[in-house]
Design a protein around this motif. Structure first.
Motif, PDB file in Angstrom:
ATOM      1  N   ALA A  90       0.844  -1.321  -0.052  1.00 28.23           N
ATOM      2  CA  ALA A  90       0.255  -0.059  -0.017  1.00 28.23           C
ATOM      3  C   ALA A  90       0.947   1.500   0.063  1.00 28.23           C
ATOM      4  N   VAL A  91       0.601   2.082  -0.891  1.00 26.90           N
ATOM      5  CA  VAL A  91       1.604   3.217  -1.087  1.00 26.90           C
ATOM      6  C   VAL A  91       0.638   4.555  -1.176  1.00 26.90           C
ATOM      7  N   THR A  92       1.189   5.678  -0.404  1.00 27.35           N
ATOM      8  CA  THR A  92       0.637   6.995  -0.591  1.00 27.35           C
ATOM      9  C   THR A  92       1.399   7.790  -1.759  1.00 27.35           C
ATOM     10  N   GLY A  93       0.838   8.653  -2.543  1.00 26.72           N
ATOM     11  CA  GLY A  93       1.631   9.643  -3.223  1.00 26.72           C
ATOM     12  C   GLY A  93       0.903  10.862  -3.321  1.00 26.72           C
ATOM     13  N   VAL A  94       1.831  12.122  -3.535  1.00 26.80           N
ATOM     14  CA  VAL A  94       1.143  13.218  -3.724  1.00 26.80           C
ATOM     15  C   VAL A  94       1.678  14.019  -5.242  1.00 26.80           C
ATOM     16  N   ASN A  95       0.814  14.852  -5.600  1.00 27.19           N
ATOM     17  CA  ASN A  95       1.200  15.715  -6.830  1.00 27.19           C
ATOM     18  C   ASN A  95       0.388  17.067  -6.656  1.00 27.19           C
ATOM     19  N   THR A  96       0.677  17.980  -7.708  1.00 33.28           N
ATOM     20  CA  THR A  96      -0.277  19.258  -7.666  1.00 33.28           C
ATOM     21  C   THR A  96      -0.792  19.178  -9.227  1.00 33.28           C
ATOM     22  N   ALA A  97      -2.008  19.612  -9.434  1.00 34.71           N
ATOM     23  CA  ALA A  97      -2.596  20.089 -10.707  1.00 34.71           C
ATOM     24  C   ALA A  97      -3.404  21.436 -10.423  1.00 34.71           C
ATOM     25  N   ASN A  98      -2.876  22.482 -11.325  1.00 37.02           N
ATOM     26  CA  ASN A  98      -3.507  23.688 -11.151  1.00 37.02           C
ATOM     27  C   ASN A  98      -3.674  24.432  -9.834  1.00 37.02           C
ATOM     28  N   GLY A  99      -2.465  24.156  -9.197  1.00 38.50           N
ATOM     29  CA  GLY A  99      -2.340  24.796  -8.135  1.00 38.50           C
ATOM     30  C   GLY A  99      -3.063  24.112  -6.862  1.00 38.50           C
ATOM     31  N   VAL A 100      -3.689  22.808  -7.026  1.00 39.36           N
ATOM     32  CA  VAL A 100      -4.405  22.087  -6.283  1.00 39.36           C
ATOM     33  C   VAL A 100      -3.569  20.715  -5.781  1.00 39.36           C
ATOM     34  N   ILE A 101      -3.542  20.492  -4.421  1.00 35.11           N
ATOM     35  CA  ILE A 101      -2.576  19.173  -4.350  1.00 35.11           C
ATOM     36  C   ILE A 101      -3.761  18.217  -4.340  1.00 35.11           C
ATOM     37  N   LYS A 102      -3.160  16.928  -4.815  1.00 31.71           N
ATOM     38  CA  LYS A 102      -3.885  15.684  -5.335  1.00 31.71           C
ATOM     39  C   LYS A 102      -2.951  14.554  -4.491  1.00 31.71           C
TER      40      LYS A 102
END
Length: 410
Positions: free
Chosen positions: A227-239
């Motif tokens: 199980a893995v968590t990951g993060v990124n941003t798109a149009n200034g919004v974190i996902k």
């Protein structure tokens, strides 16, 4: 009296010839009993049930490769120490590296790994050279790695199993109950790489992340899934994304779920299928078997502490930094609230063991039980306590500035 001519035989009549006597059983004396066979059958069935239950509870340790190590660990754990409090000599221990496992207390300082049993007998004392050590525990095995570095150590109560040097900087690590382990590292051309290993140190699989920067990893008990968590941003919004990866599948695997405006930074795998991902605005509870998921929002409050088990998720929430009161939220793994008492002060640390929960708040430890739901006692923690780790459902270890103490709800 006249004789009428008839004669009567006056000899004694032998009854035995006509009515044979029954043999008498010898008399029983007090205390002599004949145990029915069904009693032995029931006793045998009960013994087999107990043996089967113990075998199931220790099925990971009783794998052929782990039997000798498990037996040795039981022997090492025997003995009596001088009791608590136990002095920590000149080293710093971070609260996240203060963990209870198999009723022992395990902690990593800036220089060494130490394991104490419930009488403060020192079972392990080994040096490390990591500047930012992180401790992960599963069963009798411990993984220490250098956050942002490349060094790792796989430990048991008996010895250092192996020392590992990776080719890329470490982001996160995890260890499975049956001995497998995994690391997330930086990767050229990708957001990150997951490398999984078998319990004997062979590379099991690789997975490269192209869409999200991985932040944390946890392994299923048998080491077959991650199980893995990951993060990124798109149009200034974190996902943020939650992955459930089949480590035997080499194909690209899509995230199980994606969440906006929530940074998932930690993940835990408890029991056979309970996965808990922790974010700054909400937590995600996943059943790995059915792949069902539930999001629990903090309602705008700040997360200040958390702990998870196969059945419970415990959160310490505060309206704002330095608030006079904190909320202790206890959820089952379906995301349903069991208890949510308000405590005076900041909940600095929480711990869960079975149906029991402990919260370190102010200078007290508050004990609760989820079944039946309600408070289970309070005790003094001391003004220097930084972390709590439940030993069992009624006692806990406390991390102080210079010593480790044990407290009880009774």
């Amino acid at each position: 009296m006249e004789d009428d001519g008839r004669r009567f035989d006056t000899a004694e009549f032998d009854l035995a010839k006509h009515y044979p006597r029954k043999k008498r059983k010898p008399p029983k004396f007090f205390g002599e009993h004949t145990v029915p066979r069904w009693v032995y059958r029931i006793a045998l069935i009960l013994l087999l049930c107990v043996a089967g239950t113990l075998g199931w509870m220790n099925r990971d340790n009783l794998a052929p490769a782990n039997v000798v190590e498990w037996v040795q660990a039981r022997v090492v754990g025997m003995g009596v120490g001088d009791g608590f409090p136990h002095t920590i000599a000149g080293t710093a221990v971070q609260p996240q590296n203060f963990l209870s496992a198999e009723k022992n207390i395990c902690f990593v300082s800036d220089t060494s790994l130490t394991v104490l049993n419930s009488t403060a007998k020192e079972l392990v004392s080994r040096q490390h050279s990591f500047s930012s050590p992180v401790l992960q525990i599963s069963g009798d095995r411990m993984l220490i790695y250098s956050l942002g570095g490349r060094g790792c150590q796989l430990e048991s109560l008996n010895h250092t199993i192996r020392k590992i040097s990776l080719k890329q900087n470490l982001i996160a690590g995890a260890i499975a109950r049956r001995g497998g382990y995994a690391f997330i590292t930086e990767a050229d051309g990708y957001r990150g790489e997951l490398t999984a290993y078998t319990s004997d140190g062979r590379e099991q699989s690789h997975y490269w992340f192209a869409d999200y920067y991985p932040t944390a990893v946890a392994l299923s008990p048998d080491g077959s899934m991650a199980a893995v968590t990951g993060v990124n941003t798109a149009n200034g919004v974190i996902k943020s994304a939650v992955y459930l990866l089949d480590l035997n599948n080499t194909k690209v695997q899509k995230p199980l779920a994606v969440y906006k405006e929530n940074m998932l930074f930690d993940i835990d795998w408890n029991g056979d299928s309970s996965v808990t991902a922790i974010g700054d605005r909400s937590a995600v509870l996943v059943d790995a078997g059915s792949r069902s998921k539930t999001e629990y929002s903090y309602g705008g409050k700040q997360l200040i502490s958390y702990s998870a088990s196969a059945d419970l998720l415990v959160l310490g929430l505060s309206a704002y930094e330095g608030a006079a009161d904190s909320d202790l939220v206890i959820l089952n793994h379906s995301g349903e609230k069991i208890l949510s008492p308000s405590l005076h002060g900041t909940i600095r640390s929480v711990s869960v063991y079975g149906s029991a929960v402990a919260a370190l708040c102010g200078s007290n430890v508050y004990f609760y039980t989820s079944s039946p739901a309600g408070p289970a006692g309070t005790c003094d923690a001391g003004g220097d306590a930084k972390a709590v780790a439940l030993r069992d459902e009624t006692s806990a270890y406390l991390l102080g500035v210079s010593e480790i103490r044990m407290v009880s709800s009774r």
